[in-house]
Design an enzyme around this catalytic site. Structure first.
Site, PDB file in Angstrom:
ATOM      1  N   VAL A  57       3.288   7.755  14.465  1.00  0.00           N
ATOM      2  CA  VAL A  57       3.961   7.838  13.305  1.00  0.00           C
ATOM      3  C   VAL A  57       3.181   7.063  12.116  1.00  0.00           C
ATOM      4  O   VAL A  57       2.372   6.274  12.125  1.00  0.00           O
ATOM      5  CB  VAL A  57       5.473   6.752  13.664  1.00  0.00           C
ATOM      6  CG1 VAL A  57       5.169   5.292  13.842  1.00  0.00           C
ATOM      7  CG2 VAL A  57       6.235   6.935  12.244  1.00  0.00           C
ATOM      8  N   CYS A  58       3.544   7.776  10.762  1.00  0.00           N
ATOM      9  CA  CYS A  58       2.935   7.315   9.672  1.00  0.00           C
ATOM     10  C   CYS A  58       4.135   7.260   8.509  1.00  0.00           C
ATOM     11  O   CYS A  58       5.318   7.398   8.945  1.00  0.00           O
ATOM     12  CB  CYS A  58       1.773   7.904   9.243  1.00  0.00           C
ATOM     13  SG  CYS A  58       1.944   9.818   8.980  1.00  0.00           S
ATOM     14  N   ARG A  59       3.812   7.375   7.509  1.00  0.00           N
ATOM     15  CA  ARG A  59       5.016   7.555   6.359  1.00  0.00           C
ATOM     16  C   ARG A  59       5.680   8.754   6.375  1.00  0.00           C
ATOM     17  O   ARG A  59       6.757   8.654   6.263  1.00  0.00           O
ATOM     18  CB  ARG A  59       4.439   7.081   5.154  1.00  0.00           C
ATOM     19  CG  ARG A  59       5.440   7.058   4.028  1.00  0.00           C
ATOM     20  CD  ARG A  59       5.112   6.692   2.572  1.00  0.00           C
ATOM     21  NE  ARG A  59       5.866   7.126   1.481  1.00  0.00           N
ATOM     22  CZ  ARG A  59       6.716   6.423   1.004  1.00  0.00           C
ATOM     23  NH1 ARG A  59       6.904   5.262   1.708  1.00  0.00           N
ATOM     24  NH2 ARG A  59       7.496   6.531   0.136  1.00  0.00           N
TER      25      ARG A  59
END
Length: 106
Positions: A57-59
């Site tokens: 996950v990232c932004r």
């Protein structure tokens, strides 16, 4: 993979791997997530359990797609969280900051 599926996977022993930058992580992250910034991931692959499912996950999902592709070489079950932490927050899932305080997305 959607945020609810990712939360379910974590509840059953999966790893949520947050690849955002340190300032983003400090502002707010999913409880029980692991943090390895994307730029450090290649050197730290051994820090990620190969015998458990991993959700990156990232932004927004772009950096975590890169992380998932890198992990897929050595890990059996790797997923990307579609929509990233934005989708996590939109699904009403919690963010925490240092000390368990409520977090925010930056």
């Amino acid at each position: 993979m959607g945020p609810e599926q990712a939360a379910d996977l974590m509840a059953s022993g999966g790893v949520l791997l947050d690849v955002r930058e340190p300032a983003e992580w400090r502002a707010g992250h999913a409880p029980r997530a692991r943090h390895i910034p994307l730029g450090q991931l290649a050197e730290r692959l051994r820090d990620i359990p190969a015998d458990r499912p991993v959700v990156t996950v990232c932004r927004s999902g772009a950096r975590s797609r890169q992380a998932a592709a890198l992990l897929a070489r050595d890990h059996g079950q790797v997923h990307n969280l579609a929509g990233g932490m934005r989708a996590w927050v939109d699904a009403g899932l919690p963010l925490q900051a240092k000390g368990g305080r409520p977090g925010r997305l930056i």
